[in-house]
Scaffold this active site. Sequence first.
Site, PDB file in Angstrom:
ATOM      1  N   PRO A  13       0.825  -1.358   0.066  1.00 30.02           N
ATOM      2  CG  PRO A  13      -0.248  -1.377   2.155  1.00 30.02           C
ATOM      3  CD  PRO A  13       0.358  -1.936   1.108  1.00 30.02           C
ATOM      4  CD  GLU A  22       1.209  -5.664  10.790  1.00 31.19           C
ATOM      5  OE1 GLU A  22       1.590  -4.429  10.545  1.00 31.19           O
ATOM      6  OE2 GLU A  22       0.238  -6.140  10.642  1.00 31.19           O
ATOM      7  NE  ARG A  35      -8.735  -5.653 -20.788  1.00 29.94           N
ATOM      8  CZ  ARG A  35      -8.892  -4.594 -21.609  1.00 29.94           C
ATOM      9  NH1 ARG A  35      -7.874  -3.614 -21.680  1.00 29.94           N
ATOM     10  NH2 ARG A  35      -9.661  -4.551 -22.584  1.00 29.94           N
ATOM     11  CG  ASP A  89      -9.941  -0.407 -23.239  1.00 37.06           C
ATOM     12  OD1 ASP A  89     -10.890   0.123 -23.210  1.00 37.06           O
ATOM     13  OD2 ASP A  89      -9.697  -1.422 -22.693  1.00 37.06           O
TER      14      ASP A  89
HETATM   15  N1  ADE Z   1      -1.172  -5.032   0.039  1.00 33.98           N
HETATM   16  C1  ADE Z   1      -1.948  -4.560   0.890  1.00 33.98           C
HETATM   17  N2  ADE Z   1      -2.762  -3.600   0.493  1.00 33.98           N
HETATM   18  C2  ADE Z   1      -2.191  -3.435  -0.690  1.00 33.98           C
HETATM   19  C3  ADE Z   1      -2.728  -2.376  -1.866  1.00 33.98           C
HETATM   20  N3  ADE Z   1      -3.463  -1.595  -1.463  1.00 33.98           N
HETATM   21  N4  ADE Z   1      -1.845  -2.480  -2.933  1.00 33.98           N
HETATM   22  C4  ADE Z   1      -0.850  -3.342  -3.117  1.00 33.98           C
HETATM   23  N5  ADE Z   1      -0.627  -4.247  -2.266  1.00 33.98           N
HETATM   24  C5  ADE Z   1      -1.118  -4.226  -0.956  1.00 33.98           C
END
Ligand code: ADE
Length: 260
Positions: free
Chosen positions: A89, A116, A154, A169
């Site tokens: 994330p 984590e 794709r 696209d």
């Molecule tokens: N792992 C946990 N959340 C994630 C996300 N939003 N994007 C990529 N990998 C992740």
Amino acid sequence: MRFDVLTLFPELIRAFRTTGVLGRAVDQGRVEIGVHDLRSWAGNRWGQVDDEPYGGGAGMVIQAPPVLRAVRDLRGEGGGPGRLVMLTPRGRVFDQHLAEELAGAGRIILLCGRYEGFDERVNEILEPEEVSIGDFILGGGEVAAMVVMEAVARLVPGVVGDPRSVEEDSFTTGLLDHPAYTRPPEVEGHGIPEVLSSGHHERIRRWRLEEAVRLTVERRPDLIRRHWGLYTAEVRALVRRFGPDLARSCETREDGDGGG
Ligand code: ADE
């Protein structure tokens, strides 16, 4: 195009590999997906690859050595070093531009985290490209890796049966898609826009473009601001019609840029 996925949940990726458009691309040999269980590189008999975080706190951290061994082994198998992508994330947010960029690589190794995340030394030593699929937290990187693989695959020639889908696209990059209708012609009193059954190709093209611009102005003005510099004169004129204030702010900004 070859993907190698390093994961603690290989069965998730295996199911994905055999299904739908991607499954067909794999059968046809246009796309290869190697699935690798990180536990195979554990330094112990019971396959443990995680441990408690230094400093305490909740959750477990994936240890660096198994990941380093796995990536080096995969690279040693040949197929070129490729691009190393870690799903997390905290990464660069994935979008169509990044999908296009990644589609140019012959090979991508995807690192899926859990718990984590990875010991930071994986990042320090291997320097993967960190990629996020959005501002939310998933239980792990597997679903994110599938998102990335599907969007990239794709773009590989021949993967999508009708290449017009992919071309359309890209022609409409920076716009949301226009609405689509199919039979029957009436559903609970709702008909279809007359123009779509007119057989008049130019009017249909124009209607679809107008709808795409109208929707984007209403729902995603951020896309308009971001892509203004890439729009054709026709799209810009439609933005002026559906969102005059938005168009003015894009033009003012552009004039400012030009004036240095
Ligand atoms: N792992 C946990 N959340 C994630 C996300 N939003 N994007 C990529 N990998 C992740």
